[in-house]
Design a protein around this motif. Structure first.
Motif, PDB file in Angstrom:
ATOM      1  N   THR A  78      33.028 -13.742   2.329  1.00  0.00           N
ATOM      2  CA  THR A  78      33.407 -15.335   3.696  1.00  0.00           C
ATOM      3  C   THR A  78      34.754 -15.205   2.469  1.00  0.00           C
ATOM      4  O   THR A  78      35.256 -16.568   2.457  1.00  0.00           O
ATOM      5  CB  THR A  78      32.596 -16.365   3.249  1.00  0.00           C
ATOM      6  OG1 THR A  78      32.805 -16.496   1.795  1.00  0.00           O
ATOM      7  CG2 THR A  78      31.400 -16.108   4.252  1.00  0.00           C
TER       8      THR A  78
ATOM      9  N   ARG B 143      27.644 -25.147   1.585  1.00  0.00           N
ATOM     10  CA  ARG B 143      29.049 -24.690   0.942  1.00  0.00           C
ATOM     11  C   ARG B 143      28.579 -23.712  -0.326  1.00  0.00           C
ATOM     12  O   ARG B 143      29.481 -22.233   0.060  1.00  0.00           O
ATOM     13  CB  ARG B 143      30.114 -25.315   0.654  1.00  0.00           C
ATOM     14  CG  ARG B 143      31.035 -26.129   2.431  1.00  0.00           C
ATOM     15  CD  ARG B 143      31.152 -25.342   2.470  1.00  0.00           C
ATOM     16  NE  ARG B 143      32.397 -24.119   2.673  1.00  0.00           N
ATOM     17  CZ  ARG B 143      33.533 -24.775   2.773  1.00  0.00           C
ATOM     18  NH1 ARG B 143      34.302 -26.010   2.931  1.00  0.00           N
ATOM     19  NH2 ARG B 143      34.513 -24.414   1.930  1.00  0.00           N
ATOM     20  N   PRO B 148      31.190 -20.738   5.146  1.00  0.00           N
ATOM     21  CA  PRO B 148      32.249 -20.818   5.917  1.00  0.00           C
ATOM     22  C   PRO B 148      32.976 -22.152   6.501  1.00  0.00           C
ATOM     23  O   PRO B 148      31.666 -22.640   6.664  1.00  0.00           O
ATOM     24  CB  PRO B 148      32.055 -19.866   5.881  1.00  0.00           C
ATOM     25  CG  PRO B 148      31.723 -18.273   6.801  1.00  0.00           C
ATOM     26  CD  PRO B 148      29.927 -19.638   5.948  1.00  0.00           C
ATOM     27  N   LYS B 157      41.338 -20.151   6.541  1.00  0.00           N
ATOM     28  CA  LYS B 157      39.515 -20.052   6.679  1.00  0.00           C
ATOM     29  C   LYS B 157      39.550 -20.597   5.162  1.00  0.00           C
ATOM     30  O   LYS B 157      39.663 -20.049   4.999  1.00  0.00           O
ATOM     31  CB  LYS B 157      38.875 -18.840   7.763  1.00  0.00           C
ATOM     32  CG  LYS B 157      38.987 -18.175   6.543  1.00  0.00           C
ATOM     33  CD  LYS B 157      37.845 -16.695   6.796  1.00  0.00           C
ATOM     34  CE  LYS B 157      37.795 -15.600   6.157  1.00  0.00           C
ATOM     35  NZ  LYS B 157      37.184 -14.335   6.350  1.00  0.00           N
ATOM     36  N   SER B 159      36.849 -20.229   2.832  1.00  0.00           N
ATOM     37  CA  SER B 159      35.407 -19.908   2.001  1.00  0.00           C
ATOM     38  C   SER B 159      34.369 -20.617   1.952  1.00  0.00           C
ATOM     39  O   SER B 159      33.779 -21.299   1.517  1.00  0.00           O
ATOM     40  CB  SER B 159      35.930 -18.656   0.933  1.00  0.00           C
ATOM     41  OG  SER B 159      37.240 -18.129   1.753  1.00  0.00           O
TER      42      SER B 159
END
Lengths: 651, 198
Positions: A78, B143, B148, B157, B159
């Motif tokens: 991510t 998280r 995300p 964004k 992560s």
């Protein structure tokens, strides 16, 4: 998204990321195997064998991933890491170094029977951190990888226990390292606080917004300070002046094996990280979302499978309107091709007038619900008459057009954003260039008076860190103007690092082997070496001449590429400094060659006898010196490979 | 405000002053045991500041890790390794000057940085602001497993933190091995002389 979908998405992403994470996993596995193996067997050979097998597996995995990621750069975990050809190039480099390092330490005998498992655990743990440094795409990973690479190497510096110099080296290294890490972390927190993100590509985007809105914003001062503090950490890893104090003491106090480890692997990882951070700050990637600061319009990047987000912008940059439209291909309850159009621009009216997409929606004010009810007049006069297949095809065509349009618009936005980052790049380039110039000059000047060969090579690695930073300083300004040129310049760095592996690592290997025979690391103890072991003396001379950068050796090719990058960027001052430094470095390297070839050993002095053909050690040195000659003559393939490695950097 | 005390400001001043005074005391004192104790107070007060700022999780971590873990270890380390009852460190006058100058310069830079950013100055007088929202621990846990985040902002964004969370365990393992290596006494290799092996 429900909880279960989230978990599924997580599992998918993690599995995809783990497939790209092979070499690191191999290193992790080897570390654990080393510990288990020690419980059961516990002799030196088994530890070395496990470490060797593990690094070879890692290297194979890294080589395999070269073909695997041939397409584009991918973000893993991510957005924590970025796996592109640059990452893989440096990963191959680091793991190839690891294999050589294990072979070298097996022969040189520095980790003895009871230390072998610890030694390799620490070395591989540090290498794992370096692999992450190379791939870092997130400021948290930058810091963590930095610490993962540093902390085990503090212990490695003190691996020779019970020696005052060794312990002193370890302590100095640890104290300096902790200070540098602390300052770097403070800088990271400043940057995160100002830009509002820690994801490196997003930082570039956020920075572009700030620059576009107000080029003289007071925030930039804080960002500059943050960048400076991050540079302190990187300069420590690179042993760049003025954060080089640890290097001579650590190299002198630690074993030559550890010196080779620190000077090659650690430096390569640090310079790659410097490139990553510099690109993160000075370049806006196309894929990242970018906000025009003036009207707060949004380009949304959606990674969903069935959603394509497009951005349409028109007019001058000052009145850019971005409309993110999501096209769904018939997943709605009625099974129809519906569009929902979201206007996010502040002055959407203007956007409606100017946009020339296929969406002729009457009312864009609407929420998602309203938007979903609207049909596109152009393509669907009467949607009930269209078969589902037609609808699907239509939707696909629309999505395709929208995508093409979106890409074009985003390119434009990217160019504008990159233009506004010009001052940032100038700042980075000047900062790195200035540090490089003083590092290079200081390293070469200080090396002049050394009598200990490890201390001399320590200053030599400081100087070489300067040359490598020259390449970065040369590459950064051209990022904005020409991507191919910038890639070209960074590939010069990649070539330099690869050549540096052979030059410096082999030099440290020779020092270690000679130490095992004479017990001395003074330059004067090398007197008369040409008579007792001519092969070794020739190899060492070739390596030193390559470190100077004399043609036709590999060091010359590497230096030539770096200097031509400087000339391309018009950094003439740096070019002159580099050229002068090469001349200065001639003297102290030649002094070692003179000691080996011309000096007569003193009465009763033990001179090492090291046949180059008779045993594995000799062959090891010979095989590692060979590339220095071969790459000097035929550096085309390496250059091609380095270019391929950098081809995905600025996409 | 007719006799009412603004407790938020009061605690901010209290914690802030405690942190400042004791961090200066750490530098000024010569005794290592006192240093460790002052550091405890300083770090504890910093944790208080985190709580005030609405970062409950960070504050709790500060207490747990720094005050609870590292410092107790530090004090034990000092007590177990000190030869005399009180180890004193002496600093020469020249070092005071250089250290002081470098420290003050850094302080000046950081103060400037802190006051330059408009958003960091807080709201103007008399403007009520919403108190900072605490991230619920459950969200933080998710998280850490790699979800995300959605920061609500357009740029960037957030992560998920799966990789750092997991890879740091490998790092801790390696570092543990390293510290064990440094702490272990090297055995003599000569088997003929067992008396020397300690």
């Amino acid at each position: 998204m429900g909880f279960h979908e989230q978990i599924d998405a997580l599992i998918d992403d993690t599995q995809r990321s783990l497939a790209l994470f092979g070499p690191e996993l191999a290193l992790c596995g080897t570390i654990i195997l080393l510990l288990l193996c020690r419980l059961v067997i516990g002799d030196r050979l088994s530890s070395t064998l496990v470490a060797f097998a593990g690094t070879v597996v890692g290297l194979v995995a890294a080589l395999f991933s070269w073909s695997q990621v041939a397409g584009t750069s991918q973000e893993a975990f991510t957005g924590m890491l970025v796996i592109d050809s640059f990452t893989i190039y440096f990963r191959i480099f680091l793991l190839a170094f690891a294999v050589l390092f294990v072979v070298f330490t097996w022969r040189s005998g520095i980790p003895d029977r009871e230390d072998a498992a610890d030694f390799y655990t620490l070395a591989l743990g540090s290498l794992l951190g370096m692999c992450l440094m190379v791939a870092a795409n997130h400021l948290l990973m930058v810091f963590m990888a930095f610490e993962m690479a540093s902390v085990p190497s503090y212990v490695l510096a003190g691996i020779l226990k019970g020696r005052r110099k060794s312990s002193e080296a370890a302590l100095k290294f640890a104290v300096y390292g902790a200070g540098a890490a602390g300052i770097m972390l403070y800088g990271i927190s400043l940057i995160a606080g100002v830009t509002g993100t820690v994801h490196l590509p997003s930082i570039g985007a956020s920075l572009a917004n700030t620059m576009a809105a107000d080029p003289s914003s007071s925030v930039l001062w804080v960002l500059g300070l943050g960048g400076l503090m991050v540079m302190v950490g990187l300069a420590f890893k690179l042993s760049a002046v003025p954060f080089h104090f640890w290097a001579p003491d650590v190299f002198e106090g630690a074993a030559a094996e550890v010196g080779g480890f620190l000077s090659v692997a650690s430096k390569a990882a640090a310079i790659a990280l410097l490139v990553r951070v510099a690109i993160g700050f000075g370049f806006v990637q196309e894929a990242s979302a970018w906000v025009d600061a003036e009207d707060q319009s949004v380009v949304q990047t959606t990674n969903g499978v069935d959603q394509t987000s497009i951005a349409s912008a028109s007019g001058e940059t000052t009145s850019q309107i971005f409309i993110a439209a999501r096209i769904q291909d018939g997943n709605s309850a009625s099974g129809q091709n519906s569009q929902d159009v979201q206007t996010t621009g502040a002055d959407h009216q203007q956007g409606t007038d100017q946009q020339d997409t296929d969406q002729q929606s009457g009312d864009q004010q609407g929420t998602d619900q309203q938007g979903a009810d609207q049909q596109t007049e152009l393509t669907q006069p009467d949607e009930s008459q269209l078969s589902p297949e037609q609808q699907a095809a239509e939707a696909e065509r629309l999505a395709e057009e929208a995508r093409a349009l979106g890409i074009a618009q985003r390119r434009e936005a990217q160019e504008v954003a990159n233009e506004s980052l010009g001052p940032v790049r100038t700042y980075i380039s000047y900062l790195v260039g200035f540090l490089a110039a003083i590092t290079c000059t200081f390293g070469n000047m200080a090396a002049y008076g050394q009598s200990n060969i490890k201390r001399l090579l320590a200053y030599s690695t400081i100087a070489h860190a300067g040359y490598m930073m020259f390449a970065v300083a040369g590459a950064i300004p051209s990022i904005g103007t020409s991507t191919t040129l910038a890639q070209d310049h960074i590939s010069a760095l990649a070539v330099y690092v690869a050549v540096y592996l052979f030059m410096n690592f082999t030099a440290f290997a020779i020092i270690a082997f000679l130490r095992n025979q004479t017990g001395s690391e003074e330059i004067s103890s090398y007197a008369g070496l040409i008579r007792t072991s001519p092969g070794l003396a020739v190899c060492f001379s070739l390596l030193l001449m390559s470190l100077i950068g004399l043609p036709p050796l590999a060091g010359f090719a590497a230096k030539l590429l770096v200097f031509s990058a400087l000339a391309d960027s018009g950094l003439w001052v740096l070019l002159i400094v580099g050229a002068l430094n090469t001349v200065i470095s001639l003297f102290y390297y030649l002094r070692v060659i003179k000691a080996m070839c011309l000096d007569v050993p003193e009465e009763g002095q033990q001179v090492a006898v090291f046949p180059i053909w008779k045993n594995i050690d000799g062959w090891f040195i010979f095989l590692l010196t060979l590339p220095v000659v071969v790459l000097g003559l035929f550096w085309g393939p390496l250059r091609e490979w380095a270019l391929a490695a950098c081809s995905q950097l600025l996409s | 405000m007719d006799g009412h005390i603004n407790w938020h400001s009061f605690y901010f001043l209290l914690f802030g002053l405690t942190a400042c005074v004791f961090s200066v005391a750490v530098v000024l004192t010569g005794s290592i045991v006192r240093m460790a104790f002052y550091l405890t107070l300083c770090l504890g007060a910093t944790a208080g500041l985190f709580f005030l700022a609405g970062a409950g999780f960070v504050g709790a971590m500060q207490l747990l890790i720094y005050v609870g873990g590292t410092l107790v270890l530090l004090i034990f380390g000092v007590m177990l390794t000190a030869q005399g009852p009180f180890v004193n460190m002496k600093t020469r006058a020249g070092e005071w000057v250089i250290g002081g100058a470098a420290g003050l310069m850094l302080l000046g830079l950081l103060l400037q940085a802190a006051f330059r950013v408009e958003e960091w100055r807080g709201p103007p007088e008399g403007v009520a602001t919403a108190t900072a929202e605490n991230a619920p621990p459950g969200e933080i846990g998710i998280r850490m497993l790699g979800k995300p985040g959605d920061n609500g902002k357009a740029v960037g964004k957030e992560s998920g933190y799966l990789l750092p969370f997991e890879i740091v365990s490998v790092h801790l393992l390696v570092v543990l091995i390293g510290s064990a290596y440094l702490a272990r006494t090297k055995r003599r290799r000569r088997a003929s002389d067992p008396a020397e092996s300690t």
